[in-house]
Design a protein around this motif. Structure first.
Motif, short mmCIF file in Angstrom:
data_model
loop_
_atom_site.label_atom_id
_atom_site.label_comp_id
_atom_site.label_asym_id
_atom_site.label_seq_id
_atom_site.Cartn_x
_atom_site.Cartn_y
_atom_site.Cartn_z
N GLY A 85 59.11 33.06 18.83
CA GLY A 85 59.33 34.45 18.42
C GLY A 85 59.68 34.59 16.96
O GLY A 85 59.14 35.45 16.26
N VAL A 86 60.58 33.75 16.45
CA VAL A 86 60.96 33.86 15.04
C VAL A 86 59.80 33.42 14.14
O VAL A 86 59.60 33.97 13.06
CB VAL A 86 62.26 33.09 14.73
N SER A 87 59.03 32.45 14.59
CA SER A 87 57.87 32.01 13.83
C SER A 87 56.87 33.17 13.67
O SER A 87 56.39 33.44 12.58
CB SER A 87 57.21 30.82 14.54
N ARG A 88 56.60 33.84 14.77
CA ARG A 88 55.69 34.99 14.77
C ARG A 88 56.25 36.12 13.90
O ARG A 88 55.56 36.69 13.06
CB ARG A 88 55.51 35.46 16.21
N LEU A 89 57.51 36.44 14.12
CA LEU A 89 58.15 37.56 13.43
C LEU A 89 58.18 37.37 11.91
O LEU A 89 57.95 38.32 11.16
CB LEU A 89 59.57 37.72 13.97
N LEU A 90 58.46 36.14 11.47
CA LEU A 90 58.61 35.88 10.03
C LEU A 90 57.39 35.22 9.39
O LEU A 90 57.42 34.89 8.20
CB LEU A 90 59.86 35.04 9.79
N GLY A 91 56.34 35.02 10.15
CA GLY A 91 55.12 34.43 9.60
C GLY A 91 55.30 32.99 9.18
O GLY A 91 54.68 32.53 8.22
N ALA A 92 56.13 32.25 9.90
CA ALA A 92 56.39 30.84 9.57
C ALA A 92 55.53 29.94 10.44
O ALA A 92 55.16 30.30 11.56
CB ALA A 92 57.86 30.53 9.80
N ASN A 93 55.21 28.76 9.92
CA ASN A 93 54.45 27.80 10.72
C ASN A 93 55.34 26.67 11.25
O ASN A 93 54.84 25.69 11.81
CB ASN A 93 53.25 27.24 9.96
N ALA A 94 56.65 26.81 11.07
CA ALA A 94 57.62 25.88 11.63
C ALA A 94 58.90 26.65 11.94
O ALA A 94 59.22 27.62 11.24
CB ALA A 94 57.89 24.74 10.66
N ALA A 95 59.62 26.22 12.97
CA ALA A 95 60.85 26.93 13.34
C ALA A 95 61.82 26.00 14.06
O ALA A 95 61.41 25.03 14.70
CB ALA A 95 60.53 28.13 14.23
N ILE A 96 63.09 26.35 13.95
CA ILE A 96 64.18 25.68 14.65
C ILE A 96 64.89 26.76 15.46
O ILE A 96 65.11 27.87 14.95
CB ILE A 96 65.20 25.08 13.67
N ALA A 97 65.29 26.43 16.69
CA ALA A 97 66.04 27.39 17.51
C ALA A 97 67.18 26.68 18.24
O ALA A 97 67.04 25.53 18.64
CB ALA A 97 65.11 28.06 18.53
N THR A 98 68.29 27.41 18.37
CA THR A 98 69.45 26.88 19.10
C THR A 98 69.97 27.92 20.08
O THR A 98 70.04 29.11 19.76
CB THR A 98 70.60 26.53 18.13
#
Length: 165
Positions: A85-98
């Motif tokens: 979700g954060v990757s999609r929302l911010l247009g990132a191709n990598a993400a970390i989630a906790t």
């Protein structure tokens, strides 16, 4: 090594890999409440590779903002959906989630210190479950270090694959 120093070094490694491989990284934080973002945004040249973060502490925020399916939020599914979700929302191709239970009381039938971490890199995903000990502050710190380490390791692996090693 002091926690702040360890997180800063890991964030710097993440940034080096991101710059080398033209990656843009985002964070979706629940349990860590912005700790990851603090360290990532302070890393060298962060404005060239760090897309930003969403701190979705309340379950409803995860559902509404990060498109997490309704249900328990201290799960592997939730951690992965937060990263996606954060990757999609911010247009990132990598993400970390906790996501997890900081304590001092159990939540969702899980003991304090129960934590899920997800790392997303392109179409690859990694998850890990941890049980950390200590007071809530200790759990948050351990989760932050472990999440940053997981991201640094995934990016190093990605870099090795890209260079044919």
């Amino acid at each position: 090594m002091e926690l702040h120093e360890e997180c800063a070094q890991l964030a710097e490694r993440i940034g080096e890999h991101a710059r080398t491989h033209d990656l843009h990284i985002a964070a979706a934080e629940s349990l860590t409440g912005g700790i990851l973002s603090m360290h990532l945004s302070a890393a060298p040249q962060a404005s060239t590779w760090y897309a930003g973060a969403v701190v979705a502490y309340e379950s409803e925020t995860k559902f509404r903002v990060l498109d997490v399916d309704r249900g328990p939020v201290v799960t592997e599914r939730c951690a992965l959906q937060m990263a996606r979700g954060v990757s999609r929302l911010l247009g990132a191709n990598a993400a970390i989630a906790t996501t997890g239970v900081g304590g001092p009381d159990p939540d969702e039938g899980l003991e304090p210190g129960s934590t899920w971490i997800a790392v997303l890199l392109g179409d690859r995903e990694w998850t890990s479950f941890h049980r950390f000990d200590g007071e809530p502050e200790d759990v948050l710190r351990q989760t932050a270090v472990t999440a940053l380490q997981a991201a640094a390791d995934a990016l190093a692996d990605y870099g090795a694959q890209e260079s044919g090693s």
